[in-house]
Design a protein around this motif. Structure first.
Motif, PDB file in Angstrom:
ATOM      1  N   GLY A 222       0.826  -1.192   0.000  1.00 42.78           N
ATOM      2  CA  GLY A 222       0.000   0.000   0.000  1.00 42.78           C
ATOM      3  C   GLY A 222       0.863   1.245   0.000  1.00 42.78           C
ATOM      4  N   PHE A 223       0.324   2.320  -0.558  1.00 42.46           N
ATOM      5  CA  PHE A 223       0.966   3.642  -0.485  1.00 42.46           C
ATOM      6  C   PHE A 223       0.022   4.532   0.299  1.00 42.46           C
ATOM      7  N   ILE A 224       0.481   5.012   1.439  1.00 44.95           N
ATOM      8  CA  ILE A 224      -0.370   5.836   2.295  1.00 44.95           C
ATOM      9  C   ILE A 224       0.511   6.826   3.043  1.00 44.95           C
ATOM     10  N   ASP A 225       0.058   8.069   3.138  1.00 45.10           N
ATOM     11  CA  ASP A 225       0.809   9.126   3.825  1.00 45.10           C
ATOM     12  C   ASP A 225       2.226   9.245   3.294  1.00 45.10           C
ATOM     13  N   GLY A 226       2.391   9.039   1.983  1.00 42.53           N
ATOM     14  CA  GLY A 226       3.669   9.245   1.338  1.00 42.53           C
ATOM     15  C   GLY A 226       4.653   8.102   1.474  1.00 42.53           C
TER      16      GLY A 226
END
Length: 316
Positions: free
Chosen positions: A23-27
């Protein structure tokens, strides 16, 4: 000799390595299980968000630019801002797939409204939130399912949300009508529902556009539905094969009397519909046009058609 339907056999749940899902989350890129958003995000609370799903095939994105076009148009329509331009977003998705090491994937990416400012319901004050996930591609429709085709139900008493309320061209998660209709179809012993618009014309199915083969040509609803990229793909292939294709009004009677029918979606390309309301469509098996379209779809993808290789650098 009738052409046989050719469906990849390796893209199954049993063969999928979900340990590589990210996942990609908050950079940051994290294992999928660690990718989380707040329970107070308005995307979760009120479906105030947009999303898109693109797939990779043998190490390259299929129709990536078309999916980015739709995503940015949806964000503009819904007044959302992912906080990055197209080149930056493309680079994020490329990096996510590259890090997973998976050649065939589904990539989901979304922009939510974010959390509300305490004491306010003003959506213009929220900081929007972008995230993305990559998981192994598991075809929606294994070979035996594709050969049988879907047994669909025309759900007449649960209508598709009108475009005047929720614009379906902006990809959204307002699925209340789809979920209600799915339970109605399942309760009646069918695989999937097909919903009608408020004017009584055929609209779409949950996650699918519907295409009918009438008088040897393709017809798909022209309004009140998502502008499906997979549907467009089948229309482009049809043009190459000399098969007429058009968007237009599709009545329930015309669909029930069609020579063939199929659904289109990113996760399968197309899925044959062989029965509706218990009545066979055509011969009750995937028809010759459906078969030619799907087989050509895989041949063209294998040859690199509309494929953008996953790279470590990105240029707009």
């Amino acid at each position: 000799m009738t052409e046989a339907l050719q469906v990849p056999t390796h893209l199954t749940v049993e063969n999928a390595d979900f340990s590589k899902a990210l996942g990609f989350i908050d950079g940051a890129v994290v294992p999928l299980a660690e990718a989380k958003i707040s329970v107070r995000d308005l995307g979760l609370m009120y479906a105030d968000m947009t999303y898109d799903v693109v797939h990779t095939w043998k190490g390259g994105f299929f129709r990536l630019e078309d999916h980015l076009d739709r995503f940015f148009a949806s964000m503009q329509g819904l007044r959302l801002d992912a906080g990055m331009d197209r080149a930056a977003m493309r680079a994020v998705l490329m990096d996510l797939v590259r890090r997973s090491g998976l050649p065939d994937t589904l990539v989901y990416f979304a922009c939510t409204r974010g959390q509300a400012v305490p004491g306010s319901r003003d959506p213009t004050l929220s900081r929007n939130n972008f995230f993305a996930t990559v998981t192994p591609l598991v075809l929606r429709g294994q070979p035996e399912e594709m050969a049988r085709g879907k047994d669909a139900m025309l759900v007449r008493d649960i209508r598709r949300i009108p475009g005047s309320a929720v614009n379906p061209v902006w990809k959204n998660s307002h699925w209340g009508d789809f979920i209600r209709a799915t339970f109605a179809a399942k309760d009646a012993g069918f695989d999937t529902p097909i919903l009608l618009a408020t004017d009584g014309l055929v609209a779409e199915a949950p996650g699918f556009n519907i295409v009918a083969v009438i008088d040897g040509g393709l017809v798909s609803p022209d309004s009140g539905v998502l502008e499906g990229i997979s549907c467009r793909t089948m229309f482009e292939i049809a043009a190459e094969l000399g098969i007429p294709a058009r968007y237009g009004a599709l009545t329930p009677e015309a669909l029930l009397g069609a020579e063939e029918a199929f659904l289109t979606a990113t996760s399968c390309g197309l899925f044959p519909v062989t029965r509706i309301d218990g009545t066979p469509i055509g011969a009750g098996v995937p028809g010759p046009i459906t078969t030619r379209l799907l087989n050509t779809y895989y041949r063209k993808k294998n040859a690199g058609w509309h494929i953008t290789p996953v790279t470590t650098t990105d240029k707009d």
